[in-house]
Write an enzyme that holds these catalytic residues in place. Structure first.
Site, PDB file in Angstrom:
ATOM      1  N   GLU A 183       0.848  -1.201   0.000  1.00  0.00           N
ATOM      2  CA  GLU A 183       0.000   0.000   0.000  1.00  0.00           C
ATOM      3  C   GLU A 183       0.877   1.242   0.000  1.00  0.00           C
ATOM      4  O   GLU A 183       1.853   1.317   0.743  1.00  0.00           O
ATOM      5  CB  GLU A 183      -0.887   0.075   1.261  1.00  0.00           C
ATOM      6  CG  GLU A 183      -2.032  -0.904   1.347  1.00  0.00           C
ATOM      7  CD  GLU A 183      -2.857  -0.675   2.624  1.00  0.00           C
ATOM      8  OE1 GLU A 183      -2.713   0.407   3.242  1.00  0.00           O
ATOM      9  OE2 GLU A 183      -3.619  -1.576   2.992  1.00  0.00           O
ATOM     10  N   GLU A 204     -13.871   5.440  -0.610  1.00  0.00           N
ATOM     11  CA  GLU A 204     -14.813   4.510   0.027  1.00  0.00           C
ATOM     12  C   GLU A 204     -15.521   5.231   1.169  1.00  0.00           C
ATOM     13  O   GLU A 204     -14.910   5.565   2.183  1.00  0.00           O
ATOM     14  CB  GLU A 204     -14.064   3.278   0.534  1.00  0.00           C
ATOM     15  CG  GLU A 204     -13.337   2.517  -0.582  1.00  0.00           C
ATOM     16  CD  GLU A 204     -12.352   1.493  -0.030  1.00  0.00           C
ATOM     17  OE1 GLU A 204     -12.798   0.541   0.639  1.00  0.00           O
ATOM     18  OE2 GLU A 204     -11.135   1.669  -0.255  1.00  0.00           O
ATOM     19  N   LYS A 225     -15.566   3.894   5.153  1.00  0.00           N
ATOM     20  CA  LYS A 225     -14.365   3.651   5.937  1.00  0.00           C
ATOM     21  C   LYS A 225     -14.403   4.495   7.206  1.00  0.00           C
ATOM     22  O   LYS A 225     -14.718   5.690   7.166  1.00  0.00           O
ATOM     23  CB  LYS A 225     -13.105   3.990   5.130  1.00  0.00           C
ATOM     24  CG  LYS A 225     -12.810   3.016   4.008  1.00  0.00           C
ATOM     25  CD  LYS A 225     -11.374   3.148   3.527  1.00  0.00           C
ATOM     26  CE  LYS A 225     -10.413   2.648   4.568  1.00  0.00           C
ATOM     27  NZ  LYS A 225      -9.004   2.684   4.103  1.00  0.00           N
ATOM     28  N   GLU A 241      -9.296   9.054   5.361  1.00  0.00           N
ATOM     29  CA  GLU A 241      -9.479   7.621   5.102  1.00  0.00           C
ATOM     30  C   GLU A 241     -10.495   7.368   3.988  1.00  0.00           C
ATOM     31  O   GLU A 241     -10.444   6.332   3.326  1.00  0.00           O
ATOM     32  CB  GLU A 241      -9.916   6.897   6.379  1.00  0.00           C
ATOM     33  CG  GLU A 241      -8.832   6.753   7.424  1.00  0.00           C
ATOM     34  CD  GLU A 241      -7.687   5.866   6.940  1.00  0.00           C
ATOM     35  OE1 GLU A 241      -7.965   4.828   6.320  1.00  0.00           O
ATOM     36  OE2 GLU A 241      -6.523   6.212   7.186  1.00  0.00           O
TER      37      GLU A 241
END
Length: 408
Positions: A271, A325, A328, A334
């Site tokens: 990541e 997203e 999250k 985030e």
């Protein structure tokens, strides 16, 4: 006349070798680049549309954070290499060999080889999880059990096991040559590294230069963390020059492994990314910085670069993340790491059309369509192909002239 045919044979050998060691005839892709496909959103594209998106971007590697059967089925016969993930909460159960065999039989075997599962992430950031003590005691036993199950099913030669680690496992990371693991994790870390060395699997790290900048923006150079032109830093012990933080972080992990007696294990970045938005206290989380970071990272990936410590081994990187997203938890950042909005439109333009240039530039922040992104990639690949064709034609002509000028 015999001499003439000898020269022709020599020329043919030279030509064959030239073609074998060149990239002639192949469109150059970014084979070391993958992307993290998270699914913590209630408005994301269905897996079939996600596959279309990845195909249009010519991305052939993706990581998911579970073994979602809809994704595994949708990606069948696509050629996309998938890294699937076992949730942290499953490690205790899967440390039992029989349970591990049942898990592999039901979650992996039904989908291969049609779905190209090449890696299994056994947990995620286990060493720094809130329930670290329990998880760490089960990590390596679970990996051993799953590896045994893969071997029983004849899949161990195709699927590698590892576990992505946060850089918080490092006690020291600056300078890179001082890299070392925290004392409290070194015992289990040694067991993990022994497993990886035995199975020839990589050590995966989740590396985010963004966090270093956010934590100390007055001392950490923004250009250094964004891959922009900068003075960089020289490791005082190795004299290696670093012009970006990501490569320094990777090399710090390599040195940390070496301090435990493990050399030669490949490090891959499972990541890395940059948020395009964040809360007021999340310094640096902007659309412009996210676009610059990912644009410059893509440029490095197109060049198949290695780190200063391992310059000949191209660094494999998975960008975080494919989508913003909305479900999250945590701070606003985030939910804003995605290159794309949930509907498949770009969150910002990473400028693939210009990543083949040498200088880092400030990207446009306007929204672009997927077709723009794709056409740019195609043009860049076509240009490389044409350049390669011209180059090797010249090699052939000049070589033939040299041999013909030698007197009989």
């Amino acid at each position: 006349m015999a001499s003439f045919f000898s020269r022709i044979s020599t020329f043919r050998i030279f030509l064959l070798c030239s073609l074998c060691f060149s990239d002639f005839g192949f469109l150059q892709g970014v084979s070391s680049l993958g992307i993290n496909y998270g699914q913590l959103g209630n408005n994301l594209l269905p897996p079939e549309k996600v596959l279309d998106l990845l195909s249009s971007l010519r991305i052939t590697k993706a990581r998911i954070y579970d073994t979602n059967p809809q994704v595994l089925t949708a990606f069948a016969n696509s050629g996309v290499e998938l890294m699937v993930t076992i949730e942290n909460a499953m490690l205790g159960q899967l440390s039992n060999p029989q349970a591990a065999f049942q898990w592999v039989t039901s979650h992996i075997k039904p989908y291969v080889p049609a779905t190209k599962i090449t890696s299994i992430a056994v947990g995620n950031e286990v060493f720094t999880d809130d329930d670290t003590t329990v998880l760490l005691s089960n990590l390596v036993p679970a990996m051993v059990s799953i590896q045994g199950a893969l071997a029983q099913l004849g899949l161990d030669q195709y699927i590698k096991l590892s576990t992505p680690c946060s850089l918080a496992v490092l006690q020291e990371s600056y300078p890179p040559s001082a890299g070392s693991f925290k004392t409290e994790v070194s015992g289990v870390m040694s067991q993990l590294l022994q497993f990886l060395q035995t199975t020839k699997a990589p050590f995966w790290i989740n590396a985010y230069p963004y966090f270093a900048y956010k934590g100390d923006p007055n001392r950490v150079s923004l250009d250094y963390v964004l891959f922009n032109p900068n003075q960089g830093m020289v490791d005082p012990f190795t004299k290696l020059q670093y012009d970006n933080m990501l490569y320094a972080q990777v090399d710090a992990a390599i040195y940390a492994m070496a301090r435990l007696g493990f050399n030669g294990i490949e490090v891959k970045v499972s990541e890395t990314g940059w948020p395009s938005n964040g809360d007021e206290n999340e310094i640096g989380a902007t659309l412009q910085n996210a676009a610059i970071y990912n644009r410059n990272l893509l440029r490095r990936q197109l060049q198949n670069e290695g780190t200063p410590l391992r310059p000949k081994l191209r660094l494999e990187v998975y960008v975080f993340a494919l989508f913003n997203e909305n479900m999250k938890p945590g701070p606003s950042s985030e939910r804003n790491y995605g290159l794309f909005h949930p509907d498949g439109t770009m969150a910002y333009n990473v400028g693939l059309s210009s990543v083949s240039t040498n200088s880092a530039t400030t990207p446009s922040t306007t929204t672009s369509s997927v077709s723009d992104f794709t056409s740019s990639a195609t043009k860049a690949a076509t240009m490389e192909y044409n350049q390669s064709w011209v180059y090797w034609m010249l090699v052939c002509v000049l070589s033939f002239q040299v041999y013909m000028r030698i007197p009989f």
